[in-house]
Write an enzyme that holds these catalytic residues in place. Structure first.
Site, PDB file in Angstrom:
ATOM      1  N   HIS A  48       0.804  -1.229   0.000  1.00 27.35           N
ATOM      2  CA  HIS A  48       0.000   0.000   0.000  1.00 27.35           C
ATOM      3  C   HIS A  48       0.832   1.272   0.000  1.00 27.35           C
ATOM      4  O   HIS A  48       0.284   2.351   0.216  1.00 27.35           O
ATOM      5  CB  HIS A  48      -0.902   0.065   1.233  1.00 27.35           C
ATOM      6  CG  HIS A  48      -1.964  -0.986   1.275  1.00 27.35           C
ATOM      7  ND1 HIS A  48      -3.241  -0.778   0.818  1.00 27.35           N
ATOM      8  CD2 HIS A  48      -1.931  -2.258   1.721  1.00 27.35           C
ATOM      9  CE1 HIS A  48      -3.966  -1.874   0.992  1.00 27.35           C
ATOM     10  NE2 HIS A  48      -3.184  -2.790   1.536  1.00 27.35           N
ATOM     11  N   LYS A  82      -8.730  13.761   4.665  1.00 26.38           N
ATOM     12  CA  LYS A  82      -7.792  12.644   4.634  1.00 26.38           C
ATOM     13  C   LYS A  82      -6.762  12.885   5.731  1.00 26.38           C
ATOM     14  O   LYS A  82      -6.753  13.973   6.328  1.00 26.38           O
ATOM     15  CB  LYS A  82      -7.091  12.532   3.270  1.00 26.38           C
ATOM     16  CG  LYS A  82      -6.514  13.873   2.775  1.00 26.38           C
ATOM     17  CD  LYS A  82      -5.867  13.751   1.411  1.00 26.38           C
ATOM     18  CE  LYS A  82      -6.807  13.707   0.260  1.00 26.38           C
ATOM     19  NZ  LYS A  82      -6.782  12.492  -0.509  1.00 26.38           N
ATOM     20  N   ARG A  83      -5.898  11.887   6.024  1.00 28.80           N
ATOM     21  CA  ARG A  83      -4.848  12.143   7.007  1.00 28.80           C
ATOM     22  C   ARG A  83      -4.032  13.365   6.566  1.00 28.80           C
ATOM     23  O   ARG A  83      -3.904  13.638   5.365  1.00 28.80           O
ATOM     24  CB  ARG A  83      -3.927  10.913   7.133  1.00 28.80           C
ATOM     25  CG  ARG A  83      -4.565   9.763   7.881  1.00 28.80           C
ATOM     26  CD  ARG A  83      -4.873  10.114   9.320  1.00 28.80           C
ATOM     27  NE  ARG A  83      -3.686  10.144  10.121  1.00 28.80           N
ATOM     28  CZ  ARG A  83      -3.374   9.231  11.058  1.00 28.80           C
ATOM     29  NH1 ARG A  83      -4.199   8.226  11.313  1.00 28.80           N
ATOM     30  NH2 ARG A  83      -2.271   9.333  11.766  1.00 28.80           N
ATOM     31  N   LYS A 133       0.369  14.747   0.887  1.00 30.84           N
ATOM     32  CA  LYS A 133      -1.012  14.951   0.449  1.00 30.84           C
ATOM     33  C   LYS A 133      -1.298  16.435   0.181  1.00 30.84           C
ATOM     34  O   LYS A 133      -2.331  16.798  -0.350  1.00 30.84           O
ATOM     35  CB  LYS A 133      -1.979  14.393   1.497  1.00 30.84           C
ATOM     36  CG  LYS A 133      -1.851  12.866   1.673  1.00 30.84           C
ATOM     37  CD  LYS A 133      -2.810  12.343   2.710  1.00 30.84           C
ATOM     38  CE  LYS A 133      -2.565  10.904   3.112  1.00 30.84           C
ATOM     39  NZ  LYS A 133      -3.214   9.922   2.216  1.00 30.84           N
ATOM     40  N   THR A 140      -8.723   6.384  -1.678  1.00 35.40           N
ATOM     41  CA  THR A 140     -10.055   5.782  -1.785  1.00 35.40           C
ATOM     42  C   THR A 140     -11.113   6.848  -1.528  1.00 35.40           C
ATOM     43  O   THR A 140     -12.240   6.734  -2.015  1.00 35.40           O
ATOM     44  CB  THR A 140     -10.225   4.622  -0.772  1.00 35.40           C
ATOM     45  OG1 THR A 140      -9.675   5.040   0.477  1.00 35.40           O
ATOM     46  CG2 THR A 140      -9.525   3.373  -1.246  1.00 35.40           C
ATOM     47  N   LYS A 186     -14.963   7.867  -3.170  1.00 40.52           N
ATOM     48  CA  LYS A 186     -16.192   8.151  -2.403  1.00 40.52           C
ATOM     49  C   LYS A 186     -16.800   9.493  -2.830  1.00 40.52           C
ATOM     50  O   LYS A 186     -18.016   9.630  -2.953  1.00 40.52           O
ATOM     51  CB  LYS A 186     -15.891   8.145  -0.901  1.00 40.52           C
ATOM     52  CG  LYS A 186     -15.440   6.770  -0.408  1.00 40.52           C
ATOM     53  CD  LYS A 186     -14.784   6.806   0.971  1.00 40.52           C
ATOM     54  CE  LYS A 186     -14.008   5.520   1.215  1.00 40.52           C
ATOM     55  NZ  LYS A 186     -13.091   5.588   2.367  1.00 40.52           N
TER      56      LYS A 186
END
Ligand code: F58
Length: 828
Positions: free
Chosen positions: A372, A563-564, A569, A671, A675
């Site tokens: 991952h 998200k984290r 990110k 992911t 969504k």
């Protein structure tokens, strides 16, 4: 005796434990309140009633579970065992109601008792037994395994404290322990009879057995018991109910009688307390890897329990273990359970007396491994001395696997010592480490990445040498998410509209959403689509107001990044855009700017300073912007605290824009991106992870692309990346960074955000400065498109119509066909 006619007239016997009628369920709720919980109606709290309803639903599940388990047993079905240190399930109640097809009945039963349905649903504490994407993916996969009638079981850890609760004080994250078990957990069944004593530490002894064979005996220093707790997982409109079996650590003996007898009461219970600590808390670090002994012990405890459980179940029908791999396909969800490779070898060789070669054949045919991450700092590697202290026998086994493996490599690639060094299970360049990804790769039949780009990069970079020696092991399975939780449960109005137009079959076959395409030009359909989104935004605005005190406008563009929090990110790239918008507003250049609400949510690892500073930055920028009257009606910035599955249900359906900003080549898949798209949000994103495939599916014209590609990022590094040049070349970027440094957002404190601006100026590891101009340009396109509502709505519908690929059902089918060779089984 009654006449035949009389007995025919008798109403059909009802069962308050299994019946699906409103009346039966009403009775069951009252019955459970008294007989299971020992409460009576006048003093019962909303939580008591929530529990009574949960027990009512659970009874119906247990009845189905018994049938499923019996079928799998009778048919001796090949079974998937999904090993994962994390399962981020989210609340159960509504999800089960949907899956069982009893939503309306339960709701009516609750309301018939004079109770408020929403209040009751909101009582549920979610089991946050995961950090983020990886744990949530495991939960989505269980949902699909049950839905598709695949014989399967999930194995993991029953953490007493899941992921911490995030509170915000003065803009800073504070971690508060998550006490999800405080009020009891109606969804689990304790199985004290299913327990395994797991050895730790000590030393090994070797010698010949009676038959003259070389045997090794592990003499552990201590043992800790792993006790099973089962959680039932229902599938959508499916008869099968599968198990998530989580293990909790306990002492093997509650009291050390020797100490107890000499009066040392505290000493006597110490071991008990110490043992129970093992599964107390989930490690809250998403990355990088931290080599903590307790973590290794957690991993070994649940993996050894899982393997012993499989052997026990296998032993109910089979005499010897030679066909173990035919009965089980074990999936390693990242390397956290990779110790299983060595543990299965130990169980087969040391405990069950199988020869090494046969044991190795069984082991390699049993395991498969999903990777991952591409971040090298996130790869698990344990210092050899620590590993030896906890698992001395496993270290020997790993050395032996390695010796044989490297012999093979050297035979195939004579003279290439560098290759052998890189493939070795032991990193010997300095302090020695056990490399868990290498162990997983050597011990597995298949290795997969979680999005096409990620798998390509795995083969080219992180696992390149393994790809060279065994290319046939590698394949891609792009992630998917369950449409039941992330659409049916979270966005009921949209679901009703879709089903009205194309029928309900799409819920089990998401590709059928494509039938919506023909509605994308239908004005009255688009009006209804817009009204649903608008209503979802109103609901979210209420939540935002309650939790943060900030008033937001449901007519503004809801621009969301949840998200984290992580530098790769790039939540701070988003904030740089917010600052750019603010600058424009201050200059009065508001011509083509739609009103925007920029929403953030996500937790930072407690020890990750930069991530925590980014949270502070978001709050600081929000505070300054909201204090400036010029921004009224144009710009709001919100950090929604404690983003979790429950909150996610409210956020995705209310989003207009989905921010997927990771530096290309860093996010394995993502992911959340799926969504959002499933709920009709449009994506602004880089060509990273699954964004690539989402864009391919929904069409480039319905996706706001920006930024460098992964190959261009690599190229830039090779050329010598210098953020200073990019900053000098873009006036807006320079202005934004300077504003941050001026103290405008930090009440005059010029030093507060220096760690952030300095890294941007000096290193910019995640190339924000390189992608900034194209991000701003893409955001401008977003703004202009949003002003053309009709066009936006059409794009939104097309996103939903074309998102079918990203169902976890599709992903699980691919795992079944390409990796596990497991088939659905008819229940009954
Ligand atoms: C995530 N990994 C990836 N790890 O970052 C994301 O791109 C991907 O979509 C997702 O997996 C599912 O494949 C992730 O969430 C963790 O949280 C680990 C938890 C245990 C410690 C190390 C990180």
């Amino acid at each position: 005796m009654k006449s035949a006619a009389a007995s025919k007239r008798k109403p059909k016997a009802t069962c308050i434990r299994t019946g699906g009628g409103v009346e039966e369920m009403k009775q069951a709720i009252l019955d459970n309140l008294v007989c299971v919980q020992g409460r009576f109606a006048p003093v019962a709290t909303p939580n008591d009633y929530y529990l009574a309803v949960a027990y009512t639903v659970r009874d119906r599940i247990l009845a189905q579970w018994a049938k499923t388990a019996h079928t799998y047993y009778a048919k001796a079905s090949r079974t998937v065992c999904y090993l994962s240190a994390e399962f981020l399930l989210g609340p159960h109640l509504e999800n089960h109601m949907i899956n069982l097809g009893l939503y309306e009945e339960v709701r009516q039963a609750v309301e018939a008792l004079g109770l408020d349905f929403r209040t009751l649903i909101d009582q549920e504490e979610e089991p946050g037994l995961g950090n983020g994407g990886l744990g949530r993916l495991a939960a989505c996969y269980l949902d699909s395994l049950a839905t598709l009638n695949i014989p399967a079981i999930g194995y993991g850890i029953r953490y007493e404290f899941g992921i911490f609760t995030q509170e915000i004080r003065d803009g800073w994250q504070q971690e508060v322990p998550d006490q999800w078990l405080r009020m009891g957990n109606p969804w689990e069944v304790a199985r004290p009879e299913i327990a395994y004593d797991i050895p730790f530490g000590g030393h090994t002894e070797s010698g010949l057995d009676d038959a003259g064979r070389y045997r090794v005996r592990w003499v552990p220093e201590r043992r800790i018991r792993g006790v099973a707790y089962d959680t039932m997982i229902t599938g959508f409109a499916s008869p099968s109910v599968i198990l998530l079996r989580l293990f909790r650590a306990e002492a093997t003996t509650s009291f050390d009688l020797r100490l107890f007898n000499v009066g040392d009461y505290y000493g006597a219970v110490h071991d008990k307390i110490d043992s129970e600590n093992l599964t107390k808390v989930l490690y809250p670090n998403d990355e990088p890897f931290a080599g903590r002994q307790l973590r290794l012990m957690q991993q070994f405890l649940f993996v050894s329990c899982a393997l012993q459980d499989m052997i026990r179940i296998y032993g109910q029908r089979e005499e010897n273990l030679s066909r173990f791999h035919e009965k089980y396909a074990i999936q390693l969800n990242d390397t956290h359970p990779a110790i299983g490779v060595a543990e299965l070898m130990r169980l087969l060789v040391d405990v069950h007396g199988i020869g090494w070669d046969k044991a190795w054949e069984i082991t390699r045919k049993t395991f498969c491994y999903t990777n991952h991450t591409l971040l090298s700092e996130a790869l698990e590697k344990w210092p050899v001395p620590l590993f030896h202290a906890v698992l001395p026998r496993h270290l020997e086994i790993i050395y032996e696997i390695n010796r044989r493996f490297l012999d093979d490599v050297r035979r195939g690639h004579p003279g290439d010592e560098d290759l052998a060094r890189r493939l070795s299970l032991i990193d010997e360049g300095g302090e020695r480490y056990v490399r868990m990804a290498n162990l997983a790769a050597v011990g597995s039949r298949r290795i997969n990445g979680v999005a096409r780009l990620h798998t390509d990069l795995l083969r080219e970079q992180v696992l390149n040498d393994f790809n060279r020696i065994s290319p046939e092991k590698f394949l891609n399975v792009t992630n998917g998410v369950t449409p039941r939780r992330f659409l049916v449960l979270s966005n009921p109005a949209l679901v009703a509209l879709i089903s009205e137009c194309i029928g309900p079959a799409w819920i089990r076959d998401l590709s059928r959403l494509s039938e919506l395409e023909s509605f994308s030009q239908d004005a009255s359909f688009l009006d209804r689509w817009r009204a649903i989104n608008r209503r979802n935004k109103e609901l979210l605005a209420t939540i935002i107001r309650t939790r943060t005190g900030i008033a937001t406008d449901p007519d503004s563009l809801f621009d969301v990044q949840v998200k984290r929090i992580h530098e790769y990110k790039r939540q701070h790239l988003n904030i740089l855009h917010v600052i750019a918008l603010y600058n424009r507003i201050r200059r009065g250049e508001t011509g083509d700017l739609p009103p925007r609400t920029v929403l953030f949510g996500g937790k930072a690892a407690p020890g990750y300073f930069m991530a925590k500073l980014i949270i502070k930055l978001i709050h600081a920028v929000a505070e300054t912007i909201h204090a400036d009257p010029k921004t009224a009606g144009l710009l709001r910035v919100v950090f929604l605290p404690n983003f979790n599955v429950k909150t996610a249900h409210r956020v995705y359906p209310a989003a207009d824009l989905s921010e997927q900003l990771s530096t290309a080549g860093k996010e394995a898949s993502g992911t959340g991106n799926m969504k959002f798209s499933m709920n009709g949000a449009l994506t602004i994103g880089t060509l990273d992870g699954a964004n690539v495939e989402i864009r391919e599916e929904v069409g480039a014209e319905n996706f706001f692309l920006f930024g460098l590609t992964a190959a261009e990022v690599e190229q830039k590094w090779r050329e010598g990346w210098c953020p200073g040049d990019a900053i000098a070349a873009d006036e807006g970027l320079r202005e934004a960074i300077e504003l941050l440094e001026s103290g405008v957002f930090s009440r005059g404190d010029r030093g507060l955000f220096l760690p952030l601006t300095r890294t941007l100026r000096e290193r910019d590891d995640y190339m924000l400065c390189a992608d900034y101009p194209s991000y701003i340009e893409a955001q401008d396109r977003v703004g202009r498109t949003y002003l053309r509502q009709k066009e936006w709505l059409r794009m939104s519908v097309l996103n939903v119509a074309r998102v079918g690929k990203f169902s976890s059902d599709r992903a699980i089918r691919e795992y079944c066909e390409k990796i596990w060779q497991v088939n659905p089984v008819e229940i009954g």
